[in-house]
Design a protein around this motif. Structure first.
Motif, PDB file in Angstrom:
ATOM      1  N   TYR A   1      71.168  30.120  -2.588  1.00  0.00           N
ATOM      2  CA  TYR A   1      72.618  30.241  -2.700  1.00  0.00           C
ATOM      3  C   TYR A   1      73.172  28.963  -3.294  1.00  0.00           C
ATOM      4  CZ  TYR A   1      77.374  31.680  -1.802  1.00  0.00           C
ATOM      5  OH  TYR A   1      78.682  32.054  -1.968  1.00  0.00           O
ATOM      6  N   GLY A   2      73.845  29.095  -4.403  1.00  0.00           N
ATOM      7  CA  GLY A   2      74.304  27.956  -5.189  1.00  0.00           C
ATOM      8  C   GLY A   2      73.865  28.192  -6.617  1.00  0.00           C
ATOM      9  N   SER A   3      73.351  27.166  -7.252  1.00  0.00           N
ATOM     10  CA  SER A   3      72.916  27.317  -8.648  1.00  0.00           C
ATOM     11  C   SER A   3      71.605  28.091  -8.768  1.00  0.00           C
ATOM     12  CB  SER A   3      72.769  25.938  -9.301  1.00  0.00           C
ATOM     13  OG  SER A   3      71.815  25.161  -8.606  1.00  0.00           O
ATOM     14  N   ASN A   4      70.810  28.117  -7.698  1.00  0.00           N
ATOM     15  CA  ASN A   4      69.496  28.767  -7.725  1.00  0.00           C
ATOM     16  C   ASN A   4      69.523  30.017  -6.852  1.00  0.00           C
ATOM     17  OD1 ASN A   4      66.608  29.026  -8.218  1.00  0.00           O
ATOM     18  ND2 ASN A   4      66.325  28.362  -6.103  1.00  0.00           N
ATOM     19  N   LYS A   5      69.895  31.157  -7.433  1.00  0.00           N
ATOM     20  CA  LYS A   5      69.964  32.395  -6.667  1.00  0.00           C
ATOM     21  C   LYS A   5      68.691  33.234  -6.791  1.00  0.00           C
ATOM     22  CE  LYS A   5      74.998  32.895  -6.646  1.00  0.00           C
ATOM     23  NZ  LYS A   5      75.340  31.591  -7.252  1.00  0.00           N
ATOM     24  N   LYS A   6      67.846  32.893  -7.751  1.00  0.00           N
ATOM     25  CA  LYS A   6      66.633  33.650  -7.988  1.00  0.00           C
ATOM     26  C   LYS A   6      65.431  32.708  -7.924  1.00  0.00           C
ATOM     27  CE  LYS A   6      64.471  36.401 -11.706  1.00  0.00           C
ATOM     28  NZ  LYS A   6      64.711  37.029 -13.029  1.00  0.00           N
ATOM     29  N   PRO A   7      64.429  33.030  -7.101  1.00  0.00           N
ATOM     30  CA  PRO A   7      63.247  32.161  -7.025  1.00  0.00           C
ATOM     31  C   PRO A   7      62.628  31.960  -8.404  1.00  0.00           C
ATOM     32  CG  PRO A   7      63.180  33.803  -5.286  1.00  0.00           C
ATOM     33  CD  PRO A   7      64.313  34.184  -6.182  1.00  0.00           C
ATOM     34  N   SER A   8      62.314  30.725  -8.711  1.00  0.00           N
ATOM     35  CA  SER A   8      61.746  30.392 -10.017  1.00  0.00           C
ATOM     36  C   SER A   8      60.238  30.632 -10.034  1.00  0.00           C
ATOM     37  CB  SER A   8      62.036  28.935 -10.348  1.00  0.00           C
ATOM     38  OG  SER A   8      61.318  28.078  -9.461  1.00  0.00           O
ATOM     39  N   VAL A   9      59.681  30.538 -11.226  1.00  0.00           N
ATOM     40  CA  VAL A   9      58.225  30.658 -11.369  1.00  0.00           C
ATOM     41  C   VAL A   9      57.536  29.588 -10.539  1.00  0.00           C
ATOM     42  CG1 VAL A   9      56.307  30.479 -12.989  1.00  0.00           C
ATOM     43  CG2 VAL A   9      58.383  31.710 -13.659  1.00  0.00           C
ATOM     44  N   ALA A  10      58.033  28.373 -10.596  1.00  0.00           N
ATOM     45  CA  ALA A  10      57.429  27.272  -9.844  1.00  0.00           C
ATOM     46  C   ALA A  10      57.517  27.507  -8.337  1.00  0.00           C
ATOM     47  CB  ALA A  10      58.108  25.956 -10.210  1.00  0.00           C
ATOM     48  N   GLN A  11      58.631  28.096  -7.893  1.00  0.00           N
ATOM     49  CA  GLN A  11      58.825  28.309  -6.454  1.00  0.00           C
ATOM     50  C   GLN A  11      57.957  29.423  -5.901  1.00  0.00           C
ATOM     51  OE1 GLN A  11      63.041  28.893  -6.614  1.00  0.00           O
ATOM     52  NE2 GLN A  11      63.509  26.704  -6.525  1.00  0.00           N
ATOM     53  N   LEU A  12      57.524  30.347  -6.751  1.00  0.00           N
ATOM     54  CA  LEU A  12      56.654  31.442  -6.306  1.00  0.00           C
ATOM     55  C   LEU A  12      55.189  31.229  -6.674  1.00  0.00           C
ATOM     56  CD1 LEU A  12      58.688  34.722  -7.011  1.00  0.00           C
ATOM     57  CD2 LEU A  12      58.496  33.446  -4.874  1.00  0.00           C
ATOM     58  N   LYS A  13      54.922  30.205  -7.456  1.00  0.00           N
ATOM     59  CA  LYS A  13      53.570  30.005  -8.003  1.00  0.00           C
ATOM     60  C   LYS A  13      52.507  29.914  -6.919  1.00  0.00           C
ATOM     61  CE  LYS A  13      50.992  27.058 -11.212  1.00  0.00           C
ATOM     62  NZ  LYS A  13      51.059  25.854 -12.088  1.00  0.00           N
ATOM     63  N   ASP A  14      52.817  29.265  -5.800  1.00  0.00           N
ATOM     64  CA  ASP A  14      51.814  29.051  -4.758  1.00  0.00           C
ATOM     65  C   ASP A  14      51.868  30.114  -3.660  1.00  0.00           C
ATOM     66  OD1 ASP A  14      54.273  28.252  -3.815  1.00  0.00           O
ATOM     67  OD2 ASP A  14      53.516  26.506  -2.709  1.00  0.00           O
ATOM     68  N   LEU A  15      52.462  31.283  -3.971  1.00  0.00           N
ATOM     69  CA  LEU A  15      52.585  32.353  -2.993  1.00  0.00           C
ATOM     70  C   LEU A  15      51.865  33.616  -3.462  1.00  0.00           C
ATOM     71  CD1 LEU A  15      56.395  32.076  -2.107  1.00  0.00           C
ATOM     72  CD2 LEU A  15      54.463  30.961  -0.962  1.00  0.00           C
ATOM     73  N   ASP A  16      51.369  34.395  -2.506  1.00  0.00           N
ATOM     74  CA  ASP A  16      50.790  35.700  -2.791  1.00  0.00           C
ATOM     75  C   ASP A  16      51.723  36.819  -2.334  1.00  0.00           C
ATOM     76  OD1 ASP A  16      48.194  34.655  -3.689  1.00  0.00           O
ATOM     77  OD2 ASP A  16      47.932  34.103  -1.574  1.00  0.00           O
ATOM     78  N   ILE A  17      52.402  36.578  -1.221  1.00  0.00           N
ATOM     79  CA  ILE A  17      53.277  37.579  -0.604  1.00  0.00           C
ATOM     80  C   ILE A  17      54.578  36.925  -0.188  1.00  0.00           C
ATOM     81  CG2 ILE A  17      53.590  39.022   1.469  1.00  0.00           C
ATOM     82  CD1 ILE A  17      50.690  39.745   1.381  1.00  0.00           C
ATOM     83  N   VAL A  18      55.674  37.664  -0.343  1.00  0.00           N
ATOM     84  CA  VAL A  18      56.975  37.218   0.147  1.00  0.00           C
ATOM     85  C   VAL A  18      57.471  38.229   1.178  1.00  0.00           C
ATOM     86  CG1 VAL A  18      59.379  36.683  -0.443  1.00  0.00           C
ATOM     87  CG2 VAL A  18      57.530  36.070  -2.024  1.00  0.00           C
ATOM     88  N   ILE A  19      57.969  37.727   2.303  1.00  0.00           N
ATOM     89  CA  ILE A  19      58.575  38.568   3.337  1.00  0.00           C
ATOM     90  C   ILE A  19      60.089  38.401   3.267  1.00  0.00           C
ATOM     91  CG2 ILE A  19      58.831  38.946   5.820  1.00  0.00           C
ATOM     92  CD1 ILE A  19      55.988  37.919   6.181  1.00  0.00           C
ATOM     93  N   PHE A  20      60.808  39.514   3.310  1.00  0.00           N
ATOM     94  CA  PHE A  20      62.272  39.477   3.359  1.00  0.00           C
ATOM     95  C   PHE A  20      62.697  40.065   4.697  1.00  0.00           C
ATOM     96  CE2 PHE A  20      66.640  40.512   2.676  1.00  0.00           C
ATOM     97  CZ  PHE A  20      67.105  39.709   1.638  1.00  0.00           C
ATOM     98  N   ASP A  21      63.326  39.254   5.542  1.00  0.00           N
ATOM     99  CA  ASP A  21      63.753  39.729   6.860  1.00  0.00           C
ATOM    100  C   ASP A  21      65.112  39.118   7.190  1.00  0.00           C
ATOM    101  OD1 ASP A  21      63.897  40.861   9.372  1.00  0.00           O
ATOM    102  OD2 ASP A  21      62.708  39.282  10.319  1.00  0.00           O
ATOM    103  N   ILE A  22      66.171  39.826   6.834  1.00  0.00           N
ATOM    104  CA  ILE A  22      67.536  39.356   7.093  1.00  0.00           C
ATOM    105  C   ILE A  22      68.375  40.537   7.574  1.00  0.00           C
ATOM    106  CG2 ILE A  22      69.647  38.447   6.034  1.00  0.00           C
ATOM    107  CD1 ILE A  22      67.939  36.823   4.163  1.00  0.00           C
ATOM    108  N   GLN A  23      69.158  40.315   8.610  1.00  0.00           N
ATOM    109  CA  GLN A  23      70.057  41.353   9.116  1.00  0.00           C
ATOM    110  C   GLN A  23      71.260  41.499   8.192  1.00  0.00           C
ATOM    111  OE1 GLN A  23      70.041  43.507  12.112  1.00  0.00           O
ATOM    112  NE2 GLN A  23      71.513  44.365  10.649  1.00  0.00           N
ATOM    113  N   ASP A  24      71.445  42.710   7.658  1.00  0.00           N
ATOM    114  CA  ASP A  24      72.581  43.004   6.791  1.00  0.00           C
ATOM    115  C   ASP A  24      73.653  43.728   7.596  1.00  0.00           C
ATOM    116  OD1 ASP A  24      73.795  43.034   4.182  1.00  0.00           O
ATOM    117  OD2 ASP A  24      73.341  45.171   4.062  1.00  0.00           O
ATOM    118  N   VAL A  25      74.870  43.885   7.011  1.00  0.00           N
ATOM    119  CA  VAL A  25      75.944  44.601   7.706  1.00  0.00           C
ATOM    120  C   VAL A  25      76.475  45.785   6.908  1.00  0.00           C
ATOM    121  CG1 VAL A  25      76.614  42.543   9.006  1.00  0.00           C
ATOM    122  CG2 VAL A  25      77.795  43.095   6.860  1.00  0.00           C
TER     123      VAL A  25
END
Length: 426
Positions: free
Chosen positions: A147-171
């Motif tokens: 949130y701010g200037s970086n709203k989308k994970p970059s290539v560098a930020q995902l490079k060292d990951l295999d799986i991403v978990i999304f767990d946030i309560q929405d309304v």
């Protein structure tokens, strides 16, 4: 820690039962349910009786996703609502839940980083406040702001990951930005061939669908997709719709797995055990939020800077009423609208449960303002919230709530058909 500690965990939420003879929302848009403007401005729309059951949120379905995480490098999109209930009780805090990140770290899952949405990882930042990168003091994990200037994970930020978990309560409101963060996380994962696991949670406003459909010309972070203000989907269902409707850039498809909520129906009245953001402190605020958030695009306060956020509204520019309040800085509102000024308005804290997007509050405020020309903010934010210029034009022209809502019917009918293939719950 043995894996079977996590099996068959039971989440017991408080289910509020309110009786009436309403039809299920999947068979009726309920846009014909009109709430008249009265002197007290209190709508009396009620929910049907529901059988009380034990809900088990996606995060507690550990047997479904822990095997997928073994030997994988994991990133987690999370905030203060990302918890497992009645598991690994945090004795230090006395809570009957443990944060998902803390639980996975204790299980020796290779968690590499946390991605934080609006309001931050621990949910303390003001609405609209830039969330900064940093480190979690409890686990030492790096925190990457989305949130701010970086709203989308970059290539560098995902490079060292295999799986991403999304767990946030929405309304369940289009302008609540967690679903916008979901879009960008899905897009980044699709582009970089990462698997996304969504741990689903109930939608406290999932019992109805209402509002104007967003027009493409007014796409923004508070409205990214052609859906109504109240969409009636859980965040897991919403993720499926993003994929299925090809809303991601270049029509990429995210490798998506949704861990569903057990024993949930969208007609259940659902009271969140943890507030999803600083200015939605209770079930009443969450239920009124879709109707009162429109005031964010006007000179009227929706209660930020008080203890009744999104349960009251008013401004110094409204004709004198029987309720007044004075906004002051507090958690989630460092600089509230009309700070230290007396606001004339209305208290909706005891309004009965809403099953419609109520325009009477907005229409009444506009009619009672001392200067209609300054009612809507000049930066166009109201149009972004509404997803169309028409709503402001209709209110300025003196249209009734019934007449305005009649213009939404066709779009809502089309949306009902479009969303049907993505539903996971009755």
């Amino acid at each position: 820690m043995r894996f079977n500690v996590f099996k068959n965990t039971v989440l017991l939420f408080v289910l509020v039962l309110i009786s009436c003879g309403m039809k299920k929302q999947d068979s009726s848009l309920n846009t014909n349910e009109k709430t008249p403007v009265t002197t007290t401005l209190k709508a009396e729309v009620q929910n049907p009786i529901q059988e009380v059951k034990s809900l088990i949120v996606g995060a507690n379905q550990t047997e479904a996703y822990l095997p997928l995480l073994k030997g994988q490098r994991v990133g987690i999109v999370a905030n203060q609502t990302s918890v497992l209930f009645n598991v690994l009780t945090d004795n230090a805090s006395g809570n009957n839940y443990t944060h998902l990140v803390d639980s996975l770290v204790r299980l020796n899952i290779d968690v590499k980083k946390v991605f934080a949405p609006e309001h931050g990882f621990r949910g303390k930042a003001d609405a609209g406040e830039v969330v900064k990168d940093g480190f979690d003091t409890k686990t030492g994990l790096p925190i990457v702001s989305l949130y701010g200037s970086n709203k989308k994970p970059s290539v560098a930020q995902l490079k060292d990951l295999d799986i991403v978990i999304f767990d946030i309560q929405d309304v369940g409101a289009r302008f609540y930005t967690y679903i916008s963060s979901l879009h960008y996380v899905m897009e980044a994962c699709a582009e970089q061939n990462k698997t996304l696991i969504v741990l689903d949670r109930p939608n406290p406003n999932g019992h109805y669908i209402d509002g104007p459909i967003l027009e493409e010309a007014h796409t923004s972070f508070v409205g990214m997709h052609p859906i109504p203000v109240v969409h009636g989907l859980t965040i897991g269902e919403y993720a499926q719709m993003i994929n299925g409707e090809n809303w991601l850039k270049n029509n990429v498809q995210c490798a998506l797995k949704v861990i569903t909520v057990k024993n949930y129906t969208r007609q259940m009245a659902y009271d969140l055990p943890i507030k999803p953001s600083p200015n939605l402190p209770n079930a009443q605020a969450i239920n009124l939020y879709p109707s009162l958030c429109f005031f964010e695009g006007t000179n009227v306060s929706a209660g930020r800077g008080t203890d009744l956020q999104f349960q009251i509204y008013g401004s110094p520019f409204l004709s004198k009423t029987d309720y007044t309040f004075k906004p002051k800085p507090n958690e989630g509102a460092k600089y509230p609208k009309h700070e230290n000024k007396v606001c004339n308005g209305y208290n909706l804290s005891d309004v009965k449960h809403q099953s419609t997007l109520n325009l009477s509050y907005l229409i009444t405020a506009y009619k009672n303002t001392t200067n209609p020309s300054t009612f809507f903010v000049s930066n166009g934010f109201f149009t972004k919230l509404a997803g169309t210029k028409k709503l402001q034009q209709q209110i300025e022209a003196g249209w009734s709530e019934d007449k305005i809502k009649a213009t939404w019917t066709s779009g809502l009918n089309d949306f009902m058909v479009k969303r049907k293939p993505y539903l996971l719950y009755k």
